[in-house]
Design an enzyme around this catalytic site. Structure first.
Site, PDB file in Angstrom:
ATOM      1  CD  GLU A 176     147.000 107.211  96.255  1.00 49.23           C
ATOM      2  OE1 GLU A 176     146.039 107.516  96.975  1.00 49.23           O
ATOM      3  OE2 GLU A 176     146.949 107.209  95.014  1.00 49.23           O
ATOM      4  CD  GLU A 197     147.675 102.906  90.465  1.00 45.93           C
ATOM      5  OE1 GLU A 197     146.971 103.913  90.257  1.00 45.93           O
ATOM      6  OE2 GLU A 197     147.817 102.404  91.589  1.00 45.93           O
TER       7      GLU A 197
END
Ligand code: GLA
Length: 388
Positions: free
Chosen positions: A160, A268
């Site tokens: 991220e 994910e």
């Protein structure tokens, strides 16, 4: 009786080994077997889950690679400059080794200030200097990668780092970016490659398929390539919401990544059923109302089960089409009762996965398994089946 951690651990591993044949063989349809050679199938779970024999049996039946949900994150494993908390990750990989499962190292750097401890950001009472921060990152990566390289086959090296669509910069503002520019990413990837030359090195992020963020992602990956940074794959987190219809955006993104010669992992995967998007809309003005929104406490209607199934199958169809570049698809959590979406961003009863709270298969499992085995797509007639 006094607690004896070593004995507890041995008992947990033993109970798993003894129970495994009985529980696992009661499940006849294995997802990983149905996926075959397309890609690896995985799941992200908390380290506590691996102490539960029924969960381990379910994992062994359906998945081949595990991601530790939190234990290996920098704040979990490295609480102070000279202090390491290896215990939970050691226990996690111990079960993985015993079960002959692979592990995803998640994650070596999480490029967000709210996911970074004070000690990493400071030098005495001053902001950390560039050279100290880079040295700390290198030490962190070297230490963790060296310890687990035997069982980890893929590393989420940086998580991220890219700015969200509404921010101007390529990277999000963080101590890493402010202090080193892109250099923290270069350092982390190079150190990981040096310590584990055979592992797949991943840059992991969310929303990379949405057009504005995709532009940044591709620019970011091009810049890293120019600098000779060893990024092997983009990790697309894949936290979807029911009805969000991202298929064409995903295709466009995967096409671009293929052109760059990169692999993809879906790192994910889940589909939020009590959707969360409005939580952030219009300056958060719906939050009070949403905090009480809990519509599926008693389960999903048949229609919603059917919609969830359809959307999961559409995703697996897409993943099958791109299986030449997709190395792995991992669900985020094992069953509905363990999903983070029961708590984030507010408390509610969610149903985002293929197994229910009793670890039983859901209609979404049936649909995905059938698609993988036969090519059948819910709502499509027999003659228009795609080849699995
Ligand atoms: C991000 C992280 C994951 C996890 C989820 C929420 O996607 O990469 O480790 O924390 O948020 O559970």
């Amino acid at each position: 009786m006094r607690r004896n951690p070593l004995r507890d651990r041995l008992l947990a591993v033993l109970s798993v080994v003894i129970l495994l044949p009985t529980v696992a063989h009661s499940q006849e349809r294995s997802l990983k077997e149905a996926v075959g050679e397309r890609f690896k199938l995985g799941v992200g779970v908390g380290h506590g889950v691996l102490q539960n024999a029924a969960d381990v049996a379910l994992i062994g039946e359906h998945f081949q690679i595990l991601t530790p949900e939190n234990a290996m994150k920098p704040q979990g494993i490295h609480p102070a400059e000279n202090e390491w908390n290896f215990g939970p990750t050691d226990r996690f990989v111990e079960v993985a080794r015993a079960q002959k499962l692979e592990v995803v190292g998640h994650c070596l750097v999480w490029a967000k200030d709210d996911r970074t401890d004070e000690w990493m950001m400071k030098e005495g009472d001053q902001p950390v200097s560039r050279s100290t921060l880079l040295r700390r990152i290198e030490t962190h990566v070297n230490t963790v990668v060296e310890r687990y390289a035997d069982v980890v086959t893929m590393w989420d090296v940086v998580n991220e780092a890219i700015g969200d669509s509404d921010s101007n910069g390529l990277l999000r503002d963080s101590v890493y970016w402010r202090t080193t520019g892109m250099e923290f990413i270069v350092t982390a990837f190079k150190a990981a490659r040096a310590k584990d030359p055979d592992a797949l090195l991943i840059y992991n992020d969310y929303n990379g398929h949405k057009p504005e963020k995709r532009k940044k992602l591709l620019e970011f990956l091009r810049q890293l390539d120019e600098k000779g940074v060893p990024v092997d794959a983009y990790g697309m987190q894949g936290h979807f919401e029911l009805g969000d219809d991202s298929l064409s955006q995903l295709r466009e993104t995967f096409d671009e990544l293929r052109k760059l010669g990169l692999k993809v992992v879906v790192s994910e995967l889940d589909i939020d059923v009590v959707t969360r998007g409005r939580w952030w809309a219009d300056g958060g003005k719906y939050r009070e109302e949403l905090a009480k929104h809990d519509p599926y406490k008693d389960g999903l209607s048949e229609e919603l089960h059917a919609q969830l199934s359809k959307e999961y199958v559409a995703l697996f169809q897409l993943f099958t089409d791109y299986s030449d570049i997709i190395e792995r698809v991992s669900f985020w959590n094992l069953h509905d009762g363990q999903s983070w979406l029961n708590y984030f961003p507010w408390k509610r009863v969610n149903h985002p996965l293929l197994f229910d709270r009793m670890r039983q298969t859901k209609p979404s499992f049936d649909a995905v398994h059938t698609f993988l085995k036969t090519g059948a797509v819910p709502g499509q007639d027999e003659n228009s089946r795609s080849t699995p």
